[in-house]
Design a protein around this motif. Structure first.
Motif, PDB file in Angstrom:
ATOM      1  N   PRO A 390     -61.922 -93.410 -86.795  1.00  0.00           N
ATOM      2  CA  PRO A 390     -63.127 -94.136 -87.739  1.00  0.00           C
ATOM      3  C   PRO A 390     -63.379 -94.005 -89.136  1.00  0.00           C
ATOM      4  N   PHE A 391     -62.432 -93.216 -89.591  1.00  0.00           N
ATOM      5  CA  PHE A 391     -62.228 -93.039 -91.184  1.00  0.00           C
ATOM      6  C   PHE A 391     -61.895 -94.255 -91.950  1.00  0.00           C
ATOM      7  N   LEU A 392     -61.180 -95.316 -91.047  1.00  0.00           N
ATOM      8  CA  LEU A 392     -60.278 -96.289 -91.671  1.00  0.00           C
ATOM      9  C   LEU A 392     -61.639 -97.464 -92.412  1.00  0.00           C
ATOM     10  N   GLY A 393     -61.254 -97.728 -93.567  1.00  0.00           N
ATOM     11  CA  GLY A 393     -62.232 -98.366 -94.207  1.00  0.00           C
ATOM     12  C   GLY A 393     -63.202 -97.827 -94.841  1.00  0.00           C
ATOM     13  N   ARG A 394     -63.201 -96.206 -94.576  1.00  0.00           N
ATOM     14  CA  ARG A 394     -64.395 -95.671 -95.231  1.00  0.00           C
ATOM     15  C   ARG A 394     -64.173 -94.951 -96.335  1.00  0.00           C
ATOM     16  N   GLN A 395     -65.132 -94.424 -97.147  1.00  0.00           N
ATOM     17  CA  GLN A 395     -64.796 -94.012 -98.559  1.00  0.00           C
ATOM     18  C   GLN A 395     -65.324 -92.319 -98.321  1.00  0.00           C
ATOM     19  N   VAL A 396     -64.404 -91.590 -98.766  1.00  0.00           N
ATOM     20  CA  VAL A 396     -64.568 -90.004 -98.790  1.00  0.00           C
ATOM     21  C   VAL A 396     -64.560 -89.334-100.115  1.00  0.00           C
ATOM     22  N   GLU A 397     -65.200 -88.240-100.284  1.00  0.00           N
ATOM     23  CA  GLU A 397     -65.070 -87.499-101.303  1.00  0.00           C
ATOM     24  C   GLU A 397     -64.205 -86.486-101.091  1.00  0.00           C
ATOM     25  N   VAL A 398     -62.998 -86.410-102.086  1.00  0.00           N
ATOM     26  CA  VAL A 398     -61.865 -85.585-101.696  1.00  0.00           C
ATOM     27  C   VAL A 398     -61.564 -84.609-102.848  1.00  0.00           C
ATOM     28  N   LEU A 399     -61.661 -83.085-102.663  1.00  0.00           N
ATOM     29  CA  LEU A 399     -61.495 -82.233-103.624  1.00  0.00           C
ATOM     30  C   LEU A 399     -59.828 -82.114-103.573  1.00  0.00           C
ATOM     31  N   VAL A 400     -59.364 -82.532-104.825  1.00  0.00           N
ATOM     32  CA  VAL A 400     -57.727 -82.932-104.755  1.00  0.00           C
ATOM     33  C   VAL A 400     -57.186 -81.520-105.262  1.00  0.00           C
ATOM     34  N   GLU A 401     -56.167 -80.971-104.149  1.00  0.00           N
ATOM     35  CA  GLU A 401     -55.705 -79.881-104.376  1.00  0.00           C
ATOM     36  C   GLU A 401     -54.240 -79.413-105.159  1.00  0.00           C
ATOM     37  N   GLY A 402     -53.471 -80.785-104.989  1.00  0.00           N
ATOM     38  CA  GLY A 402     -52.363 -80.695-105.611  1.00  0.00           C
ATOM     39  C   GLY A 402     -51.323 -81.822-105.350  1.00  0.00           C
ATOM     40  N   PRO A 403     -50.059 -81.454-105.507  1.00  0.00           N
ATOM     41  CA  PRO A 403     -49.366 -82.521-105.024  1.00  0.00           C
ATOM     42  C   PRO A 403     -48.958 -82.570-103.562  1.00  0.00           C
ATOM     43  N   SER A 404     -48.761 -83.424-102.720  1.00  0.00           N
ATOM     44  CA  SER A 404     -48.617 -83.536-101.542  1.00  0.00           C
ATOM     45  C   SER A 404     -47.076 -82.850-101.171  1.00  0.00           C
ATOM     46  N   LYS A 405     -46.939 -82.304-100.188  1.00  0.00           N
ATOM     47  CA  LYS A 405     -45.697 -81.656 -99.480  1.00  0.00           C
ATOM     48  C   LYS A 405     -44.578 -82.674 -99.912  1.00  0.00           C
ATOM     49  N   SER A 406     -44.717 -83.720 -99.435  1.00  0.00           N
ATOM     50  CA  SER A 406     -43.447 -84.784 -99.806  1.00  0.00           C
ATOM     51  C   SER A 406     -43.112 -84.767-101.403  1.00  0.00           C
ATOM     52  N   ALA A 407     -44.142 -84.876-102.230  1.00  0.00           N
ATOM     53  CA  ALA A 407     -43.978 -84.766-103.650  1.00  0.00           C
ATOM     54  C   ALA A 407     -43.368 -83.681-104.206  1.00  0.00           C
ATOM     55  N   GLU A 408     -43.878 -82.529-103.456  1.00  0.00           N
ATOM     56  CA  GLU A 408     -43.216 -81.127-103.736  1.00  0.00           C
ATOM     57  C   GLU A 408     -41.774 -81.204-103.542  1.00  0.00           C
ATOM     58  N   ARG A 409     -41.371 -81.563-102.367  1.00  0.00           N
ATOM     59  CA  ARG A 409     -40.157 -81.686-101.966  1.00  0.00           C
ATOM     60  C   ARG A 409     -39.114 -82.464-102.775  1.00  0.00           C
ATOM     61  N   SER A 410     -39.485 -83.617-103.183  1.00  0.00           N
ATOM     62  CA  SER A 410     -38.846 -84.486-103.988  1.00  0.00           C
ATOM     63  C   SER A 410     -38.804 -83.781-105.459  1.00  0.00           C
ATOM     64  N   GLY A 411     -39.356 -82.738-105.613  1.00  0.00           N
ATOM     65  CA  GLY A 411     -39.295 -82.129-106.888  1.00  0.00           C
ATOM     66  C   GLY A 411     -39.945 -83.092-108.083  1.00  0.00           C
ATOM     67  N   ALA A 412     -40.792 -84.134-107.624  1.00  0.00           N
ATOM     68  CA  ALA A 412     -40.944 -85.202-108.649  1.00  0.00           C
ATOM     69  C   ALA A 412     -41.785 -84.866-109.615  1.00  0.00           C
TER      70      ALA A 412
END
Ligand code: SAH
Ligand code: SF4
Ligand code: F3S
Length: 495
Positions: A390-412
């Motif tokens: 049901p969240f598809l197409g919806r707007q949510v408020e996100v508290l940004v915690e940091g880089p995602s796991k995959s961003a971390e893994r790639s060391g980007a």
């Protein structure tokens, strides 16, 4: 400066304890290191809730045997729940350990380390067992460790755990927590509020209140009783705080005043973790959970009535003593019916010293536990996926915690890793600063604790942003930050 390495397993309580122990040691001049080989002091903050968690620590200790032989001045310490549970056994199984300190004695860690460094030999400090004195004596021996907070010690400066209760008096028959964490004690509300105000003043936006049965919080001061709902209302007034969460809830204490508080106070996360543990009355009774499945259902229906949008999550134990196929099927049924956002599912692990170990045989074979675990997980995963659609197409408020796991893994990014719940290293280890202009994959959470992944800029970490969701799987929503145009385009769009 002595170098400290600390590894943490277990629940959020342990994550908080590690943060506080590290802060206390930094004040004494310690600096953190990410490797055991160049550490002068190595601490394991441990968990006893399942056997596996304990065995992993003994294996980790085993790997340090040689290092200790080569450098006898290296101090190795075991702190937390396993220290309280095993006490001298830790020295017996790993004779090169220098320090064993239970969760009710953590304030002593800095002094004990100094004593050891000065040549005093191995040190053991634990609290009284649940049968080793009067209730008062036992309670006093489990001291809540809540020194002043230091924002540089937290995984992220804009989020913090706040302890509101220690210990547990529920004595579920499978559970070791009441033995290792001692009697239930609620912290005085004025201490909690002072700590939360300090955190907010330091830029903390989200606090998560911690207690084993957090919604049983109740503080009596003469005639005056502060309930959980009263505490939440007072915390809600604090300027700067934007989100308030609390874990873990006990089903029987989910009162209407608490649900009303969650509904009416906008800063409260619409998220309730209320473990059911089993869907079968027979099993619940043996677990001594204190409610029937009918009562759990009634409570769940009340949550849905008061908070139709809230995410409800649960824990389940499979393969508890005497659990039949029919009992297990009732747990599956409960998961289907309650449509939990997600459930943590555990195979029963017998804990010596609990009533369960004393009264019942651990008679469900390991392969049956494993099969039930996988089956329940598959049912839950399908529901989690449906629940996110049901969240598809919806707007949510996100508290940004940091880089995602995959961003971390790639060391980007070179950004400090976001800490997960099972394993945490306090910040300051990798030390590299975010690169401001890069686009990276970021991760954050909605008000109802859903994980959202999206592309963004490291500068956005710590902000609350509107994100539009375009995809979802069982565990993650994928979205794009909604950029707010204030120019002619918006004008043309709206006219
Ligand atoms: N205080 C919380 C949780 C404590 S431990 C509560 O009451 O819900 C976290 C979870 O570990 C529990 O909810 C339970 O599902 C699981 N657990 C506890 N003891 C266990 C055991 N002996 N074997 C397997 N899982 C266990
Ligand atoms: Fe353990 Fe039960 Fe207490 Fe939770 S409520 S910590 S499961 S004894
Ligand atoms: Fe484990 Fe202790 Fe938490 S036993 S689950 S670390 S309270």
């Amino acid at each position: 400066m002595p170098k400290l390495y600390i590894e943490t397993v277990g629940c959020q309580m342990n994550v908080l304890d590690s943060e506080l122990v590290v802060a206390a040691l930094r004040q004494r001049g310690y600096e953190l290191t990410g490797s055991t080989s160049d550490a002068d002091t190595i601490l394991f903050n441990t968990c006893s809730v399942r056997e596996h968690a304990e065995e992993k620590i003994y294996s980790a200790l085993g790997r340090l045997k040689n290092a200790k032989r080569q450098n006898p001045h290296k101090i190795i310490g075991v702190i937390g729940c396993m220290a309280q549970n095993h006490q001298r056994t830790v020295f017996e199984r790993a004779p090169y350990v220098d320090l064993v300190v239970g969760p009710g004695q953590l304030h002593q860690v800095p002094d004990l380390l100094e004593k050891i460094a000065a040549g005093a030999g191995p040190q053991l400090e634990v609290s009284l067992g649940r049968k080793d004195g009067s209730r008062d004596e036992i309670t006093r021996s489990h001291e809540s460790f809540d020194p002043l907070r230091d924002p540089t010690m937290r995984p992220t400066p804009f989020q913090a755990y706040v302890r509101i209760q220690i210990g547990c008096d529920k004595f579920c028959t499978y559970c070791i927590v009441p033995s290792v964490r001692g009697p239930e004690q609620s912290r005085p509300p004025q201490h909690i509020l002072a700590e939360a105000r300090q955190l907010a003043a330091e830029g903390c936006k989200e606090i998560t209140l911690l207690g084993q049965t957090v919604n049983s919080y109740r503080y009596r001061d003469g005639e005056r009783t502060t309930r959980m709902s009263d505490l939440l209302a007072a915390l809600h007034e604090i300027d700067g705080l934007e989100r308030i969460k609390f874990v873990t809830n006990y089903p029987k204490d989910m009162t209407d005043d608490l649900l009303a508080a969650v509904r009416d106070l906008p800063k409260l996360a619409k998220y309730l973790h209320v473990p059911a543990q089993s869907g079968s009355n027979r099993v619940l009774q043996r677990m001594k959970r204190g409610y029937t499945i009918e009562e759990y259902r009634e409570m769940h229906a009340r949550i849905r009535d008061w908070l139709p949008e809230a995410a409800v999550t649960s824990d389940f134990i499979v393969g508890f003593c005497g659990e039949t196929d029919e009992d297990f099927e009732e747990s599956c049924e409960l998961v289907r019916e309650c449509h939990f956002k997600n459930s943590f599912i555990f195979k029963y692990s017998q804990r010596p010293g609990t009533k369960g170990a004393e009264l019942y045989a651990d008679d469900v074979p390991e392969d049956v536990k494993r099969r039930r675990n996988n089956e329940l997980l598959a049912i839950q995963n399908q529901i989690s996926e449906e629940d996110n659609q049901p969240f598809l197409g919806r707007q949510v408020e996100v508290l940004v915690e940091g880089p995602s796991k995959s961003a971390e893994r790639s060391g980007a990014t070179g950004i400090l890793p976001v800490q997960n719940r099972e394993q945490t290293q306090p910040p300051g280890l990798t030390g590299k600063m975010p690169v401001a202009h890069e686009t990276v994959q970021l991760v954050g959470r909605t008000m109802c604790d859903r994980i959202v992944v999206f592309d963004g800029n490291p500068r956005q970490i710590g902000q609350i942003l509107p994100v539009s969701i375009y995809d979802a799987n069982a565990h993650t929503l994928f979205g794009a930050v909604v950029t707010q145009h204030v120019g002619p385009e918006l004008f043309t769009l709206t006219t």
